[in-house]
Design an enzyme around this catalytic site. Structure first.
Site, PDB file in Angstrom:
ATOM      1  N   CYS A   1       2.375  -3.190  15.444  1.00 53.77           N
ATOM      2  CA  CYS A   1       2.263  -2.839  14.023  1.00 53.77           C
ATOM      3  C   CYS A   1       1.535  -3.934  13.258  1.00 53.77           C
ATOM      4  O   CYS A   1       1.864  -5.117  13.375  1.00 53.77           O
ATOM      5  CB  CYS A   1       3.650  -2.633  13.436  1.00 53.77           C
ATOM      6  SG  CYS A   1       3.612  -2.246  11.678  1.00 53.77           S
TER       7      CYS A   1
ATOM      8  N   CYS B   1       7.498  -5.728  15.243  1.00 55.91           N
ATOM      9  CA  CYS B   1       7.177  -4.749  16.286  1.00 55.91           C
ATOM     10  C   CYS B   1       5.778  -5.057  16.812  1.00 55.91           C
ATOM     11  O   CYS B   1       4.848  -5.336  16.043  1.00 55.91           O
ATOM     12  CB  CYS B   1       7.246  -3.324  15.744  1.00 55.91           C
ATOM     13  SG  CYS B   1       8.921  -2.877  15.236  1.00 55.91           S
TER      14      CYS B   1
ATOM     15  N   GLU C   1       0.817  -1.209   0.000  1.00 62.08           N
ATOM     16  CA  GLU C   1       0.000   0.000   0.000  1.00 62.08           C
ATOM     17  C   GLU C   1       0.854   1.265   0.000  1.00 62.08           C
ATOM     18  O   GLU C   1       1.937   1.300   0.582  1.00 62.08           O
ATOM     19  CB  GLU C   1      -0.940  -0.017   1.207  1.00 62.08           C
ATOM     20  CG  GLU C   1      -1.956  -1.141   1.066  1.00 62.08           C
ATOM     21  CD  GLU C   1      -2.944  -1.249   2.214  1.00 62.08           C
ATOM     22  OE1 GLU C   1      -4.059  -1.713   1.969  1.00 62.08           O
ATOM     23  OE2 GLU C   1      -2.614  -0.871   3.358  1.00 62.08           O
TER      24      GLU C   1
ATOM     25  N   ASN D   1      -2.730   3.699  16.404  1.00 62.40           N
ATOM     26  CA  ASN D   1      -3.884   3.393  15.552  1.00 62.40           C
ATOM     27  C   ASN D   1      -4.236   1.928  15.690  1.00 62.40           C
ATOM     28  O   ASN D   1      -3.435   1.065  15.341  1.00 62.40           O
ATOM     29  CB  ASN D   1      -3.571   3.717  14.093  1.00 62.40           C
ATOM     30  CG  ASN D   1      -3.398   5.200  13.898  1.00 62.40           C
ATOM     31  OD1 ASN D   1      -4.256   5.995  14.255  1.00 62.40           O
ATOM     32  ND2 ASN D   1      -2.247   5.590  13.368  1.00 62.40           N
TER      33      ASN D   1
ATOM     34  N   CYS E   1      -0.899   5.377  10.190  1.00 63.47           N
ATOM     35  CA  CYS E   1       0.361   4.703  10.547  1.00 63.47           C
ATOM     36  C   CYS E   1       0.081   3.348  11.165  1.00 63.47           C
ATOM     37  O   CYS E   1      -0.719   3.242  12.089  1.00 63.47           O
ATOM     38  CB  CYS E   1       1.119   5.477  11.606  1.00 63.47           C
ATOM     39  SG  CYS E   1       1.502   7.125  11.150  1.00 63.47           S
TER      40      CYS E   1
ATOM     41  N   LEU F   1      11.384   5.110  17.923  1.00 60.33           N
ATOM     42  CA  LEU F   1      11.962   4.893  19.252  1.00 60.33           C
ATOM     43  C   LEU F   1      10.997   4.101  20.148  1.00 60.33           C
ATOM     44  O   LEU F   1      11.317   3.013  20.596  1.00 60.33           O
ATOM     45  CB  LEU F   1      12.308   6.262  19.851  1.00 60.33           C
ATOM     46  CG  LEU F   1      13.240   6.281  21.044  1.00 60.33           C
ATOM     47  CD1 LEU F   1      14.532   5.546  20.761  1.00 60.33           C
ATOM     48  CD2 LEU F   1      13.539   7.735  21.434  1.00 60.33           C
ATOM     49  N   HIS F   2       9.874   4.686  20.444  1.00 56.59           N
ATOM     50  CA  HIS F   2       8.751   4.003  21.095  1.00 56.59           C
ATOM     51  C   HIS F   2       8.951   3.572  22.548  1.00 56.59           C
ATOM     52  O   HIS F   2       8.004   3.098  23.178  1.00 56.59           O
ATOM     53  CB  HIS F   2       8.292   2.779  20.293  1.00 56.59           C
ATOM     54  CG  HIS F   2       7.948   3.076  18.870  1.00 56.59           C
ATOM     55  ND1 HIS F   2       7.280   4.210  18.484  1.00 56.59           N
ATOM     56  CD2 HIS F   2       8.209   2.387  17.734  1.00 56.59           C
ATOM     57  CE1 HIS F   2       7.122   4.188  17.171  1.00 56.59           C
ATOM     58  NE2 HIS F   2       7.679   3.115  16.681  1.00 56.59           N
TER      59      HIS F   2
ATOM     60  N   CYS G   1       3.520   8.360   1.284  1.00 58.70           N
ATOM     61  CA  CYS G   1       4.079   7.377   2.213  1.00 58.70           C
ATOM     62  C   CYS G   1       4.290   6.080   1.434  1.00 58.70           C
ATOM     63  O   CYS G   1       3.341   5.480   0.940  1.00 58.70           O
ATOM     64  CB  CYS G   1       3.104   7.187   3.374  1.00 58.70           C
ATOM     65  SG  CYS G   1       3.674   6.015   4.597  1.00 58.70           S
TER      66      CYS G   1
ATOM     67  N   GLY H   1       7.082  -2.285   5.756  1.00 58.04           N
ATOM     68  CA  GLY H   1       8.449  -2.779   5.654  1.00 58.04           C
ATOM     69  C   GLY H   1       9.470  -1.911   6.357  1.00 58.04           C
ATOM     70  O   GLY H   1       9.186  -0.797   6.773  1.00 58.04           O
TER      71      GLY H   1
ATOM     72  N   CYS I   1       6.921  -7.478   6.700  1.00 57.86           N
ATOM     73  CA  CYS I   1       8.074  -6.988   7.454  1.00 57.86           C
ATOM     74  C   CYS I   1       8.527  -8.082   8.401  1.00 57.86           C
ATOM     75  O   CYS I   1       7.714  -8.818   8.941  1.00 57.86           O
ATOM     76  CB  CYS I   1       7.705  -5.734   8.249  1.00 57.86           C
ATOM     77  SG  CYS I   1       9.123  -4.933   9.041  1.00 57.86           S
TER      78      CYS I   1
END
Ligand code: SAH
Length: 361
Positions: A117, A114, A90, A294, A337, A218-219, A103, A163, A110
Protein backbone atom coordinates in the site's frame (compact mmCIF):
# COMPACT_ATOMS: atom_id res chain seq x y z
CA UNK A 1 -13.98 29.09 17.96
CA UNK A 2 -15.58 25.68 17.61
CA UNK A 3 -15.95 24.04 14.22
CA UNK A 4 -19.52 22.80 13.91
CA UNK A 5 -18.41 20.14 11.43
CA UNK A 6 -16.83 18.41 14.41
CA UNK A 7 -20.23 17.51 15.87
CA UNK A 8 -22.79 14.85 15.22
CA UNK A 9 -26.36 15.80 16.07
CA UNK A 10 -26.11 14.65 19.70
CA UNK A 11 -22.94 16.65 20.16
CA UNK A 12 -24.39 19.72 18.50
CA UNK A 13 -27.52 19.49 20.63
CA UNK A 14 -25.37 19.41 23.73
CA UNK A 15 -23.32 22.36 22.53
CA UNK A 16 -26.50 24.30 21.87
CA UNK A 17 -27.84 23.39 25.33
CA UNK A 18 -24.69 24.92 26.82
CA UNK A 19 -25.45 28.06 24.84
CA UNK A 20 -29.01 28.08 26.16
CA UNK A 21 -30.46 27.02 22.81
CA UNK A 22 -33.19 24.45 22.23
CA UNK A 23 -32.54 21.08 20.54
CA UNK A 24 -34.63 21.99 17.49
CA UNK A 25 -32.29 24.91 16.83
CA UNK A 26 -29.37 22.49 16.74
CA UNK A 27 -31.33 20.38 14.27
CA UNK A 28 -32.03 23.38 12.09
CA UNK A 29 -28.37 24.40 11.96
CA UNK A 30 -27.32 20.79 11.37
CA UNK A 31 -29.62 20.67 8.34
CA UNK A 32 -28.31 23.95 7.00
CA UNK A 33 -24.79 22.68 7.22
CA UNK A 34 -25.15 19.17 5.87
CA UNK A 35 -28.28 19.23 3.72
CA UNK A 36 -28.02 22.71 2.28
CA UNK A 37 -24.22 22.77 2.34
CA UNK A 38 -24.20 26.23 3.89
CA UNK A 39 -21.17 27.36 5.91
CA UNK A 40 -22.14 30.97 6.48
CA UNK A 41 -24.45 31.57 9.44
CA UNK A 42 -25.74 34.79 7.84
CA UNK A 43 -27.27 32.68 5.05
CA UNK A 44 -29.24 30.47 7.45
CA UNK A 45 -32.34 32.48 6.77
CA UNK A 46 -34.84 30.86 9.11
CA UNK A 47 -32.72 31.40 12.21
CA UNK A 48 -33.30 34.41 14.43
CA UNK A 49 -30.80 37.14 13.71
CA UNK A 50 -29.71 37.03 17.34
CA UNK A 51 -28.83 33.33 17.07
CA UNK A 52 -26.95 33.87 13.82
CA UNK A 53 -24.88 36.56 15.48
CA UNK A 54 -24.31 34.46 18.56
CA UNK A 55 -23.09 31.57 16.41
CA UNK A 56 -20.84 33.78 14.31
CA UNK A 57 -19.14 34.96 17.49
CA UNK A 58 -18.22 31.50 18.77
CA UNK A 59 -18.36 29.05 15.88
CA UNK A 60 -17.37 28.36 12.31
CA UNK A 61 -18.23 25.74 9.69
CA UNK A 62 -14.80 25.00 8.40
CA UNK A 63 -14.18 22.09 6.04
CA UNK A 64 -10.67 21.18 4.93
CA UNK A 65 -9.51 23.40 2.07
CA UNK A 66 -9.30 21.79 -1.36
CA UNK A 67 -5.86 22.14 -2.88
CA UNK A 68 -6.23 20.28 -6.17
CA UNK A 69 -8.93 18.56 -8.11
CA UNK A 70 -8.29 15.95 -10.77
CA UNK A 71 -10.70 14.35 -13.20
CA UNK A 72 -9.98 10.93 -14.67
CA UNK A 73 -11.04 9.89 -18.15
CA UNK A 74 -13.58 7.44 -16.67
CA UNK A 75 -15.40 10.10 -14.63
CA UNK A 76 -13.57 9.44 -11.37
CA UNK A 77 -12.75 12.63 -9.51
CA UNK A 78 -10.13 13.12 -6.85
CA UNK A 79 -9.65 16.00 -4.46
CA UNK A 80 -6.60 16.67 -2.38
CA UNK A 81 -7.67 18.40 0.79
CA UNK A 82 -5.38 20.42 2.97
CA UNK A 83 -5.38 19.36 6.62
CA UNK A 84 -2.84 21.73 8.08
CA UNK A 85 0.91 21.68 8.72
CA UNK A 86 1.61 20.95 5.08
CA UNK A 87 -0.31 17.66 5.19
CA UNK A 88 -3.14 16.65 2.92
CA UNK A 89 -5.46 13.72 2.32
CA UNK A 90 -7.31 12.48 -0.73
CA UNK A 91 -10.98 11.81 -1.38
CA UNK A 92 -12.23 10.01 -4.48
CA UNK A 93 -15.64 10.00 -6.16
CA UNK A 94 -16.45 6.95 -8.29
CA UNK A 95 -19.55 7.27 -10.46
CA UNK A 96 -21.25 4.08 -11.60
CA UNK A 97 -24.49 3.50 -13.44
CA UNK A 98 -26.61 2.86 -10.39
CA UNK A 99 -24.68 4.59 -7.67
CA UNK A 100 -22.06 7.17 -6.83
CA UNK A 101 -19.48 6.17 -4.26
CA UNK A 102 -17.27 8.48 -2.25
CA UNK A 103 -14.06 6.97 -0.92
CA UNK A 104 -13.14 8.78 2.29
CA UNK A 105 -9.85 8.98 4.20
CA UNK A 106 -9.64 8.58 7.98
CA UNK A 107 -6.02 9.35 8.84
CA UNK A 108 -3.11 11.39 7.58
CA UNK A 109 -0.91 8.51 6.49
CA UNK A 110 -1.24 5.13 8.14
CA UNK A 111 0.65 3.26 10.83
CA UNK A 112 -0.13 -0.29 9.74
CA UNK A 113 2.54 -0.71 7.11
CA UNK A 114 0.79 -3.13 4.75
CA UNK A 115 3.46 -4.21 2.29
CA UNK A 116 1.63 -3.32 -0.94
CA UNK A 117 0.00 0.00 0.00
CA UNK A 118 1.39 3.37 -1.00
CA UNK A 119 -0.26 5.17 1.92
CA UNK A 120 1.79 2.95 4.23
CA UNK A 121 4.95 4.22 2.62
CA UNK A 122 4.17 7.68 3.91
CA UNK A 123 4.13 6.57 7.52
CA UNK A 124 1.64 7.86 10.05
CA UNK A 125 1.14 11.47 10.91
CA UNK A 126 -2.13 11.81 12.80
CA UNK A 127 -5.82 10.99 13.02
CA UNK A 128 -8.26 13.13 11.09
CA UNK A 129 -10.78 15.09 13.15
CA UNK A 130 -14.52 14.53 12.71
CA UNK A 131 -14.64 17.78 10.72
CA UNK A 132 -11.90 16.55 8.41
CA UNK A 133 -13.65 13.23 7.84
CA UNK A 134 -17.21 14.48 7.35
CA UNK A 135 -15.75 17.56 5.64
CA UNK A 136 -14.73 15.28 2.75
CA UNK A 137 -18.38 14.36 2.16
CA UNK A 138 -19.50 17.93 2.75
CA UNK A 139 -16.96 19.14 0.23
CA UNK A 140 -17.58 16.49 -2.42
CA UNK A 141 -21.33 16.92 -2.21
CA UNK A 142 -20.94 20.59 -3.05
CA UNK A 143 -18.18 20.11 -5.59
CA UNK A 144 -20.39 17.64 -7.44
CA UNK A 145 -23.01 20.33 -7.62
CA UNK A 146 -25.81 18.85 -5.58
CA UNK A 147 -28.63 21.31 -5.07
CA UNK A 148 -30.08 21.63 -1.57
CA UNK A 149 -32.86 19.05 -1.40
CA UNK A 150 -31.89 17.93 -4.89
CA UNK A 151 -31.12 14.47 -6.11
CA UNK A 152 -28.40 12.63 -4.28
CA UNK A 153 -25.20 12.23 -6.25
CA UNK A 154 -23.25 10.43 -3.55
CA UNK A 155 -25.31 7.35 -2.69
CA UNK A 156 -22.60 5.33 -0.96
CA UNK A 157 -19.60 6.03 1.23
CA UNK A 158 -16.69 3.68 1.70
CA UNK A 159 -14.06 4.33 4.36
CA UNK A 160 -11.40 3.02 2.03
CA UNK A 161 -9.22 6.05 1.53
CA UNK A 162 -6.02 6.77 3.38
CA UNK A 163 -5.65 5.38 6.88
CA UNK A 164 -7.10 2.64 9.05
CA UNK A 165 -10.58 3.87 10.07
CA UNK A 166 -10.83 1.66 13.14
CA UNK A 167 -7.56 3.07 14.48
CA UNK A 168 -9.32 6.45 14.62
CA UNK A 169 -12.41 4.96 16.16
CA UNK A 170 -14.19 7.78 17.98
CA UNK A 171 -13.84 10.35 15.22
CA UNK A 172 -14.82 7.86 12.53
CA UNK A 173 -17.91 6.78 14.46
CA UNK A 174 -19.05 10.38 14.99
CA UNK A 175 -18.57 11.04 11.28
CA UNK A 176 -20.54 7.87 10.47
CA UNK A 177 -23.38 9.14 12.66
CA UNK A 178 -23.53 12.30 10.55
CA UNK A 179 -23.54 10.28 7.31
CA UNK A 180 -26.45 8.18 8.59
CA UNK A 181 -28.45 11.00 10.15
CA UNK A 182 -31.70 11.83 8.37
CA UNK A 183 -31.12 15.47 9.21
CA UNK A 184 -27.80 15.30 7.38
CA UNK A 185 -26.92 12.87 4.57
CA UNK A 186 -29.44 10.16 5.47
CA UNK A 187 -27.43 7.25 4.07
CA UNK A 188 -28.59 3.81 5.13
CA UNK A 189 -26.20 1.61 7.12
CA UNK A 190 -25.84 -0.76 4.20
CA UNK A 191 -24.63 2.05 1.96
CA UNK A 192 -21.82 3.02 4.30
CA UNK A 193 -18.88 0.64 4.49
CA UNK A 194 -15.97 0.61 6.90
CA UNK A 195 -12.94 -1.23 5.58
CA UNK A 196 -10.46 -2.54 8.12
CA UNK A 197 -7.20 -4.40 8.02
CA UNK A 198 -8.54 -6.40 10.96
CA UNK A 199 -8.42 -4.54 14.27
CA UNK A 200 -10.40 -7.16 16.14
CA UNK A 201 -11.39 -5.31 19.35
CA UNK A 202 -12.47 -2.26 17.34
CA UNK A 203 -14.58 -4.47 15.04
CA UNK A 204 -16.49 -5.60 18.12
CA UNK A 205 -16.93 -2.03 19.29
CA UNK A 206 -18.17 -0.97 15.87
CA UNK A 207 -20.78 -3.74 15.91
CA UNK A 208 -22.17 -2.20 19.11
CA UNK A 209 -21.77 1.50 18.43
CA UNK A 210 -22.44 1.90 14.73
CA UNK A 211 -22.87 -1.34 12.79
CA UNK A 212 -22.44 -0.28 9.18
CA UNK A 213 -21.41 -2.62 6.36
CA UNK A 214 -18.00 -4.17 6.97
CA UNK A 215 -15.18 -4.95 4.59
CA UNK A 216 -12.07 -6.73 5.79
CA UNK A 217 -8.75 -6.55 3.99
CA UNK A 218 -7.80 -10.21 4.00
CA UNK A 219 -5.17 -10.52 1.27
CA UNK A 220 -3.78 -13.88 2.42
CA UNK A 221 -5.22 -17.29 3.28
CA UNK A 222 -2.74 -18.26 6.00
CA UNK A 223 -0.97 -16.56 8.90
CA UNK A 224 2.54 -16.97 7.54
CA UNK A 225 1.74 -14.97 4.43
CA UNK A 226 -0.63 -12.52 6.08
CA UNK A 227 1.98 -11.72 8.74
CA UNK A 228 4.12 -10.46 5.88
CA UNK A 229 1.52 -8.59 3.86
CA UNK A 230 -0.66 -7.17 6.64
CA UNK A 231 1.57 -6.95 9.72
CA UNK A 232 -1.34 -6.32 12.13
CA UNK A 233 -2.02 -10.03 11.60
CA UNK A 234 0.80 -10.78 14.05
CA UNK A 235 -1.38 -9.21 16.73
CA UNK A 236 -4.78 -10.47 15.54
CA UNK A 237 -4.21 -13.68 13.61
CA UNK A 238 -6.67 -15.21 11.19
CA UNK A 239 -8.62 -17.42 13.58
CA UNK A 240 -9.35 -14.38 15.77
CA UNK A 241 -10.21 -12.29 12.73
CA UNK A 242 -12.63 -14.91 11.39
CA UNK A 243 -14.31 -15.18 14.80
CA UNK A 244 -14.67 -11.38 14.92
CA UNK A 245 -16.28 -11.42 11.45
CA UNK A 246 -18.79 -14.01 12.60
CA UNK A 247 -19.63 -11.90 15.67
CA UNK A 248 -19.98 -8.77 13.54
CA UNK A 249 -22.51 -10.33 11.20
CA UNK A 250 -25.00 -10.68 14.05
CA UNK A 251 -25.27 -6.89 14.16
CA UNK A 252 -24.42 -5.93 10.60
CA UNK A 253 -26.91 -4.37 8.18
CA UNK A 254 -25.98 -7.01 5.61
CA UNK A 255 -25.76 -10.72 6.25
CA UNK A 256 -22.22 -11.02 5.02
CA UNK A 257 -18.77 -9.49 5.39
CA UNK A 258 -16.88 -8.44 2.28
CA UNK A 259 -13.35 -9.78 2.09
CA UNK A 260 -10.99 -7.66 0.02
CA UNK A 261 -8.13 -9.55 -1.55
CA UNK A 262 -5.47 -7.70 -3.51
CA UNK A 263 -4.12 -9.90 -6.30
CA UNK A 264 -0.31 -9.87 -6.23
CA UNK A 265 1.52 -11.76 -8.92
CA UNK A 266 3.23 -14.89 -7.61
CA UNK A 267 2.62 -13.88 -3.99
CA UNK A 268 -0.99 -14.69 -3.03
CA UNK A 269 -2.61 -15.57 -6.36
CA UNK A 270 -1.86 -19.29 -6.67
CA UNK A 271 -4.54 -21.95 -6.89
CA UNK A 272 -3.50 -23.39 -3.54
CA UNK A 273 -4.11 -19.98 -1.97
CA UNK A 274 -7.65 -19.99 -3.34
CA UNK A 275 -8.23 -23.47 -1.94
CA UNK A 276 -6.88 -22.42 1.46
CA UNK A 277 -9.22 -19.42 1.40
CA UNK A 278 -12.23 -21.62 0.80
CA UNK A 279 -11.31 -23.57 3.95
CA UNK A 280 -10.56 -20.44 5.96
CA UNK A 281 -13.94 -18.79 5.40
CA UNK A 282 -15.98 -21.98 5.60
CA UNK A 283 -18.17 -20.72 8.47
CA UNK A 284 -18.11 -17.02 7.68
CA UNK A 285 -20.96 -15.67 5.54
CA UNK A 286 -19.00 -13.54 3.10
CA UNK A 287 -18.44 -12.17 -0.35
CA UNK A 288 -15.08 -11.72 -2.02
CA UNK A 289 -13.83 -8.67 -3.78
CA UNK A 290 -10.66 -9.40 -5.72
CA UNK A 291 -8.64 -6.23 -6.29
CA UNK A 292 -6.06 -6.30 -9.07
CA UNK A 293 -2.97 -4.74 -7.50
CA UNK A 294 -2.45 -1.11 -8.47
CA UNK A 295 1.23 -0.44 -8.87
CA UNK A 296 3.13 2.56 -7.56
CA UNK A 297 6.83 3.39 -7.83
CA UNK A 298 9.15 0.93 -6.05
CA UNK A 299 6.26 -1.10 -4.69
CA UNK A 300 8.14 -4.35 -5.23
CA UNK A 301 4.95 -6.10 -6.40
CA UNK A 302 3.30 -6.80 -9.73
CA UNK A 303 -0.35 -7.14 -10.59
CA UNK A 304 -1.52 -10.73 -10.95
CA UNK A 305 -2.29 -11.70 -14.52
CA UNK A 306 -5.86 -11.75 -15.76
CA UNK A 307 -5.52 -15.49 -16.17
CA UNK A 308 -4.51 -16.14 -12.60
CA UNK A 309 -7.23 -13.81 -11.34
CA UNK A 310 -9.80 -15.72 -13.44
CA UNK A 311 -8.53 -19.09 -12.17
CA UNK A 312 -8.53 -17.87 -8.58
CA UNK A 313 -12.02 -16.55 -8.96
CA UNK A 314 -13.28 -19.79 -10.47
CA UNK A 315 -12.00 -21.84 -7.53
CA UNK A 316 -13.80 -19.61 -5.05
CA UNK A 317 -16.98 -19.62 -7.14
CA UNK A 318 -16.93 -23.38 -7.58
CA UNK A 319 -16.90 -23.61 -3.80
CA UNK A 320 -20.11 -21.55 -3.74
CA UNK A 321 -18.62 -18.19 -2.83
CA UNK A 322 -19.82 -14.94 -4.36
CA UNK A 323 -16.90 -13.14 -5.98
CA UNK A 324 -16.53 -9.84 -7.76
CA UNK A 325 -13.38 -8.49 -9.32
CA UNK A 326 -12.94 -4.83 -8.62
CA UNK A 327 -12.75 -2.76 -11.74
CA UNK A 328 -9.76 -0.48 -11.67
CA UNK A 329 -11.04 3.07 -11.76
CA UNK A 330 -9.32 6.41 -11.87
CA UNK A 331 -5.83 4.97 -12.26
CA UNK A 332 -4.80 7.64 -14.77
CA UNK A 333 -4.92 10.15 -11.90
CA UNK A 334 -3.54 7.77 -9.25
CA UNK A 335 -6.94 7.49 -7.64
CA UNK A 336 -7.19 3.70 -7.61
CA UNK A 337 -7.09 1.55 -4.46
CA UNK A 338 -3.82 1.82 -2.65
CA UNK A 339 -2.57 4.72 -4.77
CA UNK A 340 -3.67 7.55 -2.49
CA UNK A 341 -0.80 9.34 -0.96
CA UNK A 342 -1.82 12.92 -0.36
CA UNK A 343 1.04 14.67 1.28
CA UNK A 344 2.19 13.45 4.63
CA UNK A 345 4.99 14.73 6.76
CA UNK A 346 5.97 11.39 8.22
CA UNK A 347 6.51 11.57 11.96
CA UNK A 348 7.83 8.02 11.98
CA UNK A 349 10.40 8.88 9.31
CA UNK A 350 9.58 5.54 7.75
CA UNK A 351 10.59 6.59 4.28
CA UNK A 352 13.99 7.69 5.55
CA UNK A 353 14.48 4.40 7.37
CA UNK A 354 13.60 2.48 4.25
CA UNK A 355 16.18 4.40 2.30
CA UNK A 356 18.78 3.81 5.00
CA UNK A 357 18.05 0.09 5.09
CA UNK A 358 18.32 0.04 1.34
CA UNK A 359 21.69 1.75 1.41
CA UNK A 360 23.22 -0.39 4.12
CA UNK A 361 22.11 -3.66 2.50
N1 SAH B 1 -6.92 0.53 6.14
C1 SAH B 1 -8.18 0.06 5.63
C2 SAH B 1 -8.74 0.98 4.59
C3 SAH B 1 -7.93 1.03 3.30
S1 SAH B 1 -9.01 0.42 2.14
C4 SAH B 1 -8.03 -1.35 5.15
O1 SAH B 1 -6.92 -1.85 5.16
O2 SAH B 1 -9.02 -2.00 4.82
C5 SAH B 1 -8.21 0.24 0.72
C6 SAH B 1 -8.21 -1.17 0.18
O3 SAH B 1 -7.28 -1.16 -0.89
C7 SAH B 1 -7.70 -2.17 1.20
O4 SAH B 1 -8.29 -3.43 1.00
C8 SAH B 1 -6.24 -2.21 0.85
O5 SAH B 1 -5.62 -3.35 1.33
C9 SAH B 1 -6.29 -2.15 -0.65
N2 SAH B 1 -5.03 -1.74 -1.25
C10 SAH B 1 -3.99 -1.13 -0.66
N3 SAH B 1 -2.99 -0.93 -1.53
C11 SAH B 1 -3.41 -1.42 -2.72
C12 SAH B 1 -2.83 -1.47 -4.02
N4 SAH B 1 -1.63 -0.95 -4.26
N5 SAH B 1 -3.56 -2.03 -4.99
C13 SAH B 1 -4.80 -2.50 -4.75
N6 SAH B 1 -5.39 -2.47 -3.56
C14 SAH B 1 -4.71 -1.94 -2.54
Amino acid sequence: MVNLLDYDLDGLTELFAQMGEKPFRARQVFRWIHQAGVADFAAMSDLAKSLREKLAAVAVVSPPVCRTEQNASDGVRKWMLEVGSGNSVETVFIPEETRGTLCVSSQVGCALDCAFCSTARQGFNRNLSVAEIIGQLWWADRALGREPGGERIISNVVMMGMGEPLANFDNVVSALHVMLDDHAYGLSRRRVTVSTSGLVPAMDRLSQECPVALAVSLHAPNDALRDQLVPINRKYPLHELMAACRRYIEFAPRDFVTFEYVMLDGVNDREEHARQLVELVRDVPCKFNLIPFNPFPDSGFDRASNNSIARFRAILQDAGLVVTTRKTRGDDIDAACGQLVGKVLDKTRRQEKRITIHHTK
